[in-house]
Design a protein around this motif. Sequence first.
Motif, PDB file in Angstrom:
ATOM      1  N   LEU A 145     -12.218  12.666  66.903  1.00  0.00           N
ATOM      2  CA  LEU A 145     -12.114  13.910  67.679  1.00  0.00           C
ATOM      3  C   LEU A 145     -11.102  13.766  68.806  1.00  0.00           C
ATOM      4  CD1 LEU A 145     -15.787  15.217  68.031  1.00  0.00           C
ATOM      5  CD2 LEU A 145     -13.952  16.146  66.615  1.00  0.00           C
ATOM      6  N   LYS A 146     -11.135  12.626  69.488  1.00  0.00           N
ATOM      7  CA  LYS A 146     -10.154  12.389  70.556  1.00  0.00           C
ATOM      8  C   LYS A 146      -8.743  12.361  69.985  1.00  0.00           C
ATOM      9  CE  LYS A 146     -10.377  11.653  74.320  1.00  0.00           C
ATOM     10  NZ  LYS A 146     -10.111  12.539  75.484  1.00  0.00           N
ATOM     11  N   ALA A 147      -8.577  11.734  68.819  1.00  0.00           N
ATOM     12  CA  ALA A 147      -7.261  11.674  68.186  1.00  0.00           C
ATOM     13  C   ALA A 147      -6.770  13.069  67.820  1.00  0.00           C
ATOM     14  CB  ALA A 147      -7.318  10.789  66.945  1.00  0.00           C
ATOM     15  N   GLU A 148      -7.659  13.901  67.307  1.00  0.00           N
ATOM     16  CA  GLU A 148      -7.274  15.271  66.964  1.00  0.00           C
ATOM     17  C   GLU A 148      -6.779  16.019  68.198  1.00  0.00           C
ATOM     18  OE1 GLU A 148     -10.643  17.069  65.147  1.00  0.00           O
ATOM     19  OE2 GLU A 148     -10.539  15.860  63.322  1.00  0.00           O
ATOM     20  N   ARG A 149      -7.510  15.921  69.271  1.00  0.00           N
ATOM     21  CA  ARG A 149      -7.154  16.697  70.466  1.00  0.00           C
ATOM     22  C   ARG A 149      -5.889  16.173  71.121  1.00  0.00           C
ATOM     23  NH1 ARG A 149     -13.585  17.023  71.741  1.00  0.00           N
ATOM     24  NH2 ARG A 149     -13.972  18.611  70.129  1.00  0.00           N
ATOM     25  N   ARG A 150      -5.686  14.861  71.078  1.00  0.00           N
ATOM     26  CA  ARG A 150      -4.421  14.314  71.575  1.00  0.00           C
ATOM     27  C   ARG A 150      -3.243  14.848  70.769  1.00  0.00           C
ATOM     28  NH1 ARG A 150      -5.317   7.781  72.054  1.00  0.00           N
ATOM     29  NH2 ARG A 150      -5.768   7.647  74.286  1.00  0.00           N
ATOM     30  N   SER A 151      -3.492  15.125  69.478  1.00  0.00           N
ATOM     31  CA  SER A 151      -2.427  15.548  68.569  1.00  0.00           C
ATOM     32  C   SER A 151      -2.329  17.059  68.432  1.00  0.00           C
ATOM     33  CB  SER A 151      -2.659  14.915  67.190  1.00  0.00           C
ATOM     34  OG  SER A 151      -2.803  13.517  67.291  1.00  0.00           O
ATOM     35  N   GLY A 152      -3.032  17.791  69.295  1.00  0.00           N
ATOM     36  CA  GLY A 152      -2.934  19.240  69.300  1.00  0.00           C
ATOM     37  C   GLY A 152      -3.787  19.936  68.263  1.00  0.00           C
ATOM     38  N   ILE A 153      -4.736  19.227  67.641  1.00  0.00           N
ATOM     39  CA  ILE A 153      -5.623  19.833  66.642  1.00  0.00           C
ATOM     40  C   ILE A 153      -6.916  20.238  67.320  1.00  0.00           C
ATOM     41  CG2 ILE A 153      -6.911  19.409  64.515  1.00  0.00           C
ATOM     42  CD1 ILE A 153      -4.777  17.301  63.799  1.00  0.00           C
ATOM     43  N   ARG A 154      -7.289  21.491  67.173  1.00  0.00           N
ATOM     44  CA  ARG A 154      -8.511  22.010  67.789  1.00  0.00           C
ATOM     45  C   ARG A 154      -9.469  22.468  66.701  1.00  0.00           C
ATOM     46  NH1 ARG A 154      -6.638  19.693  71.391  1.00  0.00           N
ATOM     47  NH2 ARG A 154      -6.096  20.372  73.489  1.00  0.00           N
ATOM     48  N   ARG A 155     -10.645  21.840  66.658  1.00  0.00           N
ATOM     49  CA  ARG A 155     -11.691  22.247  65.725  1.00  0.00           C
ATOM     50  C   ARG A 155     -12.975  22.459  66.502  1.00  0.00           C
ATOM     51  NH1 ARG A 155     -13.860  19.300  62.354  1.00  0.00           N
ATOM     52  NH2 ARG A 155     -13.263  17.208  63.001  1.00  0.00           N
ATOM     53  N   PRO A 156     -13.942  23.190  65.934  1.00  0.00           N
ATOM     54  CA  PRO A 156     -15.157  23.503  66.683  1.00  0.00           C
ATOM     55  C   PRO A 156     -16.135  22.338  66.811  1.00  0.00           C
ATOM     56  CG  PRO A 156     -15.262  24.477  64.487  1.00  0.00           C
ATOM     57  CD  PRO A 156     -13.862  23.947  64.660  1.00  0.00           C
TER      58      PRO A 156
END
Length: 348
Positions: A145-156
């Motif tokens: 989840l942290k990796a996604e948000r660092r990379s601009g990916i937003r999921r619920p």
Amino acid sequence: MTALDVPGIRQVGADAFTWLSAHRDAFALGEDALTEDGHVDATWKPLGELAQTCASVCAVTTPADPLHAPAAALLDFAWLQTGRGELFPRLQRLEPFATYPLEVYSVFASAGLRHPGYEAAAATTARTRGWRSVEQDPTRRLGVLKAERRSGIRRPERAAPLLRRTWLGGLPEPWTFERSSGYALTHVVFHLTDWGRAPAGLPAGLAAYLTHWLPSWLDTCLDAGLWDLGCELVVVAASLPEPPDPALLRDVWPRIARAQLPSGALEQQAPQDGADTEPDFLRCYHSTLMAAFAAARTVTRLPGADGPGRPPAHDGRHRHRGPGEHSEHRERRERSGPSGPRGEGVPG
């Protein structure tokens, strides 16, 4: 208290970076990095850990700090190993539902080193049911989840339910601490605090629990010669909302300094035969990284230390930003459980 009041701390960090710089070619990606049977733990994992440590050190130090320049140079080296991000789309095509490429890429993204094409492809994959259904333990999932948000990916998907399922999130009995749970708890803290950059990200209840029990766990690990996990716990101590206890640091850092080899390397675990010969790369690279990170993180949390450096603005190219025992924690240790952590565990 200043960094100079803690014997050896800055020298440990400087010597660790000397070893890392001298051995940087061992972190290089070989031809097997993009093969189906490639050994990820011997290719992408060391490179990602090098990048994570160096990005974190750059984030918490100013350009004037002597630890900043070698960290920035090694981060540049790691980014070049990925072809300035070009290898990540190729990994995406080879293993579309593997999470490690995004986890490694996100480290560079956190330092402003980005590849828009890979981010677009990863975002498409992250919207699939297959990605959401990848089976991972809660600590690893927090990292994704942290990796996604660092990379601009937003999921619920939210972090709170995952946190409650981790060992640390359950506020376990302190005597149940062992090596595997120790590595798990350090990585929970790393994910919640963005590797020490945001101590306020740690919930108050967890911060209080760690403040109370961490000194005894750390003492236990150092007594057992578990230098790798011990250094990770030092990073945790320096990532809590309140600065670490000066008495604890005066006890911990001379012990780490004595364990460090003249070359600057630090073994993961003290050799049973007491030999002080130079260990092979895989036995010491991660603990040496953690010694460097622990030193940098600690000195920036001491009163009077310079504030953390800000990540520079980027246009896709990274730019250098500059050329006695504490009785209370002994008592807690005696109440906290076994004399040495048990079980196997490696940091993710």
